[in-house]
Design an enzyme around this catalytic site. Structure first.
Site: not given
Length: 218
Positions: A44-45
């Site tokens: 997840t960024e």
């Protein structure tokens, strides 16, 4: 196809051992259908590797969220890192697959998924641009038609682009499409025939090559 059925289908198409990013919206549901035997690592960024399914009940930790601010779980071996390191992974080609939502996808695989001109649209493209260009495969999840019946699969995108010639597959409620050098091929349809799909999309499409076996739970 419901959103959950579509998420299950996408999850079944992700290869074993892949590193995957799930975008905001529909794509987050994919995490609920990945199996342990697939050994998929979710990124997840906002800075996490080893994300598990969405958190529920007592599992919810307000400090443990994905990029869409949805509470998530962590799997054994999960790690956390700076936002800049996360974007370095995205831009450096270290993700095998990203799954994104979309407003439009063109026949060339161009992606428009961040702005339609509406006042409430998000103000910037954010990490979607980095994911679209950096991932080895870009899967799109979206409804095929807009609320007024227009196809989101188009000849040329009319909204601002997120990435150019980056989409490899499009998963919709009515069909799965493959973006190929020869054009858009229909892999399978749901609740409509190939001929009916041609009328809805109004684009030249390549017919399915064979009848696929069902990979969905009843």
């Amino acid at each position: 196809m419901t959103r959950n059925q579509l998420a299950q289908l996408v999850a079944s198409d992700i290869t074993s051992g892949a590193y995957v990013n799930l975008g905001i919206g529909q794509p987050t549901l994919v995490s609920n259908y990945l199996t342990a035997s697939q050994n998929v690592t979710l990124h997840t960024e906002n800075g996490m590797l080893g994300m598990g399914p969405a958190a529920d009940g007592e599992e919810i930790d307000e400090d443990l969220i994905n990029a869409g601010k949805i509470p998530v779980t962590e799997l054994p071996g999960a790690s956390y890192f700076h936002h800049a390191d996360s974007f370095g992974m995205m831009r450096g080609g270290h993700l095998d697959v990203c799954v994104l939502g979309a407003f439009q996808v063109s026949v060339a695989g161009d992606l428009a998924n961040w702005h339609t001109g509406e006042p409430n649209d998000i103000p910037a493209v954010g990490g979607a641009m980095d994911l679209a260009i950096g991932a080895k495969d870009v899967f799109v999840m979206m409804n095929l038609l807009t609320r007024d019946g227009r196809s989101k699969l188009v000849h040329t995108c009319t909204y601002p682009l997120t990435g150019v010639e980056c989409v490899t597959r499009v998963y919709t409620d009515l069909a799965v499409f493959l973006v190929t050098p020869d054009g858009i091929r229909v892999r399978e349809t749901y609740g409509c025939t190939f001929e009916e799909l041609l009328q809805l999309v109004d684009l030249p499409l390549l017919a399915p090559q064979r009848e696929p076996e069902s990979r969905l739970n009843s």
